[in-house]
Design a protein around this motif. Structure first.
Motif, short mmCIF file in Angstrom:
data_model
loop_
_atom_site.label_atom_id
_atom_site.label_comp_id
_atom_site.label_asym_id
_atom_site.label_seq_id
_atom_site.Cartn_x
_atom_site.Cartn_y
_atom_site.Cartn_z
N ASP A 51 0.85 -1.18 0.00
CA ASP A 51 0.00 0.00 0.00
C ASP A 51 0.89 1.23 0.00
O ASP A 51 1.73 1.39 0.89
N ARG A 54 -3.60 6.07 0.32
CA ARG A 54 -4.87 5.72 0.97
C ARG A 54 -5.68 4.76 0.12
O ARG A 54 -6.27 3.81 0.63
N GLU A 55 -5.71 5.00 -1.17
CA GLU A 55 -6.44 4.13 -2.09
C GLU A 55 -5.57 3.66 -3.26
O GLU A 55 -6.08 3.39 -4.35
N ASP A 74 1.40 8.33 -1.17
CA ASP A 74 2.00 9.01 -0.03
C ASP A 74 3.39 9.52 -0.39
O ASP A 74 4.01 9.08 -1.36
#
Length: 160
Positions: A51, A54-55, A74
Motif C-alpha cells: 500500500d 490511501r487508495e 504518499d
C-alpha cells in the motif's frame, strides 16, 4: 601386571567401506533434495503487494511494478522509500489511470528500472526525488501535470 590386555577398536576394511557407502548415499540424497528445491523456489514467485497511498496499491510481479487505484500516493523519504528492498527486481513500471500524484521518493533508487515511462492523463504532480536514481530512458509527461518536485529525476543517467 604384564598380562593386561587392552581392547583396541579395529575397523576392518569391510566396515570402513560400508560406512563410506552410507555417507555417500546420505550426501547424494541431501544434494538431490537441495537441487530439487532451488528451481521450485525460483519458479514459484509470489506477487508482492504494498500500500503506497490511501487508495493506491503497488503490485510487484515478475519484475513489473504496477500502481493502481484512485488518488495520490504518499510521500516518502530516501530512508523509507517502499521499493528499495526490491530495487534489483523491478525493471518495468506501469502506472494505471486514476493515480493523481506520485509522492516524494516513491521510486527512489530503482536503478534497474529502465526504458520508457508513459504516464496516465490523471497525473497532476510529482513529489521531490520521485524518480531519483532510476535509469529511465524516456518519460512522457502529460499536459495535466502542474507540479514537478525538486530533483524529481535526479541521477537518471539515461534521461537527457
Amino acid at each position: 601386571m604384564g598380562n593386561i590386555k587392552k581392547n583396541k577398536f579395529i575397523l576392518h576394511k569391510g566396515h570402513k567401506n560400508r560406512w563410506l557407502s552410507v555417507l555417500l548415499v546420505c550426501n547424494i540424497l541431501i544434494n538431490g533434495i537441495v537441487t530439487y528445491l532451488i528451481p521450485v523456489y525460483a519458479a514459484d514467485t509470489v506477487p508482492v503487494s504494498i500500500d503506497v497511498g490511501r487508495e493506491v496499491t503497488a503490485v510487484l510481479n515478475d519484475g513489473i511494478l504496477t500502481l493502481s487505484g484512485q488518488g495520490p500516493t504518499d510521500d516518502f523519504s530516501a530512508e523509507t522509500a517502499p521499493f528499495l528492498d526490491y530495487s534489483r527486481d523491478i525493471h518495468t513500471l506501469v502506472i494505471e489511470d486514476g493515480i493523481t500524484y506520485i509522492g516524494s521518493c516513491l521510486f527512489y533508487g530503482l536503478g534497474s528500472l529502465k526504458g520508457e515511462l508513459i504516464l496516465p492523463g490523471s497525473i497532476i504532480g510529482f513529489g521531490d526525488y520521485a524518480f531519483s536514481g532510476t535509469n529511465l530512458a524516456e518519460v512522457s509527461i502529460p499536459d495535466s501535470v502542474l507540479k514537478i518536485g525538486y530533483h524529481c529525476f535526479e541521477n537518471d543517467v539515461q534521461l537527457e
